[in-house]
Design an enzyme around this catalytic site. Structure first.
Site, PDB file in Angstrom:
ATOM      1  N   THR A  13       0.827  -1.219   0.000  1.00 16.39           N
ATOM      2  CA  THR A  13       0.000   0.000   0.000  1.00 16.39           C
ATOM      3  C   THR A  13       0.858   1.265   0.000  1.00 16.39           C
ATOM      4  O   THR A  13       0.667   2.160  -0.821  1.00 16.39           O
ATOM      5  CB  THR A  13      -0.912  -0.002   1.251  1.00 16.39           C
ATOM      6  OG1 THR A  13      -1.685  -1.193   1.238  1.00 16.39           O
ATOM      7  CG2 THR A  13      -1.829   1.194   1.278  1.00 16.39           C
ATOM      8  N   CYS A 141      -0.065   7.131   9.724  1.00 12.41           N
ATOM      9  CA  CYS A 141      -1.087   7.961   9.066  1.00 12.41           C
ATOM     10  C   CYS A 141      -1.886   8.769  10.074  1.00 12.41           C
ATOM     11  O   CYS A 141      -2.115   9.971   9.896  1.00 12.41           O
ATOM     12  CB  CYS A 141      -2.008   7.079   8.231  1.00 12.41           C
ATOM     13  SG  CYS A 141      -2.681   5.665   9.127  1.00 12.41           S
ATOM     14  N   HIS A 220      -9.769   6.812   8.020  1.00 11.00           N
ATOM     15  CA  HIS A 220      -9.975   6.926   9.475  1.00 11.00           C
ATOM     16  C   HIS A 220     -10.720   8.241   9.725  1.00 11.00           C
ATOM     17  O   HIS A 220     -10.613   9.193   8.937  1.00 11.00           O
ATOM     18  CB  HIS A 220      -8.640   7.039  10.217  1.00 11.00           C
ATOM     19  CG  HIS A 220      -7.701   5.900  10.001  1.00 11.00           C
ATOM     20  ND1 HIS A 220      -7.958   4.613  10.395  1.00 11.00           N
ATOM     21  CD2 HIS A 220      -6.438   5.876   9.480  1.00 11.00           C
ATOM     22  CE1 HIS A 220      -6.910   3.838  10.121  1.00 11.00           C
ATOM     23  NE2 HIS A 220      -5.979   4.579   9.555  1.00 11.00           N
TER      24      HIS A 220
END
Ligand code: NAD
Length: 340
Positions: A13, A141, A220
């Protein structure tokens, strides 16, 4: 100045996106990427024109599958100035000594501990701390998301305390193994590690975090409550976040009510892999009451750390001393703009 030669170890990813972003820089050269198995992703990397390097014990599997390689991982070390390690969490630490022995610089990702490098990186909060470093780590992240918004607010109005609940995506979109696919899973180990991770860059910040895994793959979402040292207004906070690098304000009343529309916006913008590098803050969800600030923000976990990896390369390789100049250069190359 000659181009900095970059290798990407781990083409998942994050690694795929770092590779594309490096290839888009005029001051960097992508030497190659590594794969452990000759999967469709290895073939797709070749189709993009990327050279493949593989660990010694994978060479035969690639030969058998007829997937062309440019050499082994150690061959790649000989051709690069810096490796961006994008292997799964806690795998990167196994490579640390190899990078050091090979004399190459290395960037690790948020799945590794701060202690592995002793330096963690965020483009606007502490660009200069990685200047010339051999090893650094781009924080996760969620941590990147919190630093992007809390750091500029803290600079203007000291944050006395921040309380954050992170509603986490259950898996990345290409991952069919992880879950839950139905239900909400609270992280019962409290407080969660996200607060200390923010403190690896802002050690003075009092921040407490909790997390819940939700049945979504898109992004998120954070709910943030912060006590400020002085009273302010909603308008002043909106102005700070509007100016903050890599923060994008959106409005519910414009139709962006959920993370689904945020991802649709990324597609409409024509971003590579439909990525949303910026942290999304709902402008009509920002509220100040006295000295208490409330807001929501969303984090595209697959991509928000990508521009930070590019800036981290520039800082470690002493390519650009001015953080804002590196941020502007990276943003221009990735199509990140305050006006679109
Ligand atoms: P991933 O599983 O998608 O990709 C990892 C890649 O590394 C895969 O291609 C895998 O085949 C390869 N790999 C596995 N073992 C290897 C080895 N021994 N040597 C070389 N390659 C190997 O993982 P990811 O989501 O890209 O995560 C990478 C890092 O980035 C982790 O530290 C993670 O915590 C961090 N990160 C992930 C996200 C996210 O949401 N996916 C966001 C920010 C940071």
């Amino acid at each position: 100045m000659s181009k900095i030669r970059v290798g990407v170890n781990g083409y998942g990813t994050i690694g795929k996106r770092v590779a594309s972003a490096v290839a888009a820089q005029d001051d960097m050269e992508l030497v190659g990427v590594t794969k452990t198995r000759p999967t469709f992703e290895a073939r797709a990397a070749l189709a993009k024109g990327y050279d493949l390097y593989v660990p010694d014990d994978s060479v035969q599997a690639f030969k058998d599958a007829g997937v062309e390689i440019a050499g082994t991982l150690r061959d790649m070390y000989g051709k690069v100035d810096i490796v961006v390690d994008c292997t799964p969490g806690n795998v990167g630490e196994m490579y640390r000594d190899q990078y050091v022995e090979a004399g190459v610089k290395a960037i690790f990702q948020g799945g590794e501990d701060h202690g592995l490098t002793g330096i963690s990186f965020n483009s606007t909060a502490n660009y200069s701390e990685s200047w010339g470093a051999q090893l650094s780590r781009v924080v996760s992240c969620n941590t990147t998301g919190l630093l992007r918004t809390l750091n500029p607010i803290d600079k203007r109005f000291k944050i006395e305390n921040a309380f954050v609940t992170i509603v986490r995506r259950a898996a990345d979109p290409g991952d069919s193994k992880n879950g839950p696919i139905n239900g909400l899973e609270p992280s019962v180990k409290l407080p969660t590690h996200h607060g200390p991770d923010v403190q690896s860059i802002m050690p003075w910040l009092n921040i407490n975090t909790m997390a819940v895994k939700a049945s979504t793959t898109l992004m998120h979402l954070h709910t943030v409550v912060a006590q400020l040292a002085e009273e302010t207004t909603t308008e002043e906070i909106v102005a700070i976040l509007r100016d903050a690098p890599r923060v994008r304000l959106v409005r519910s009343k414009d139709g962006i009510k959920t993370t689904a529309q945020v991802m649709e916006l990324a597609r409409d913008l024509g971003r590579d892999r439909s990525d949303m590098y910026e942290i999304i803050v709902w402008e009509d969800g920002i509220k100040v009451v006295g000295n208490t600030l409330y807001f929501y923000q969303a984090v595209h976990q697959e991509s928000d750390v990508i521009p930070e990896n590019i800036d981290c390369i520039r800082s470690m390789c002493k390519m650009e001393q001015d953080a804002s100049a590196s941020v502007a250069k990276t943003d221009a190359s990735l199509g990140i703009s305050k006006t679109l």
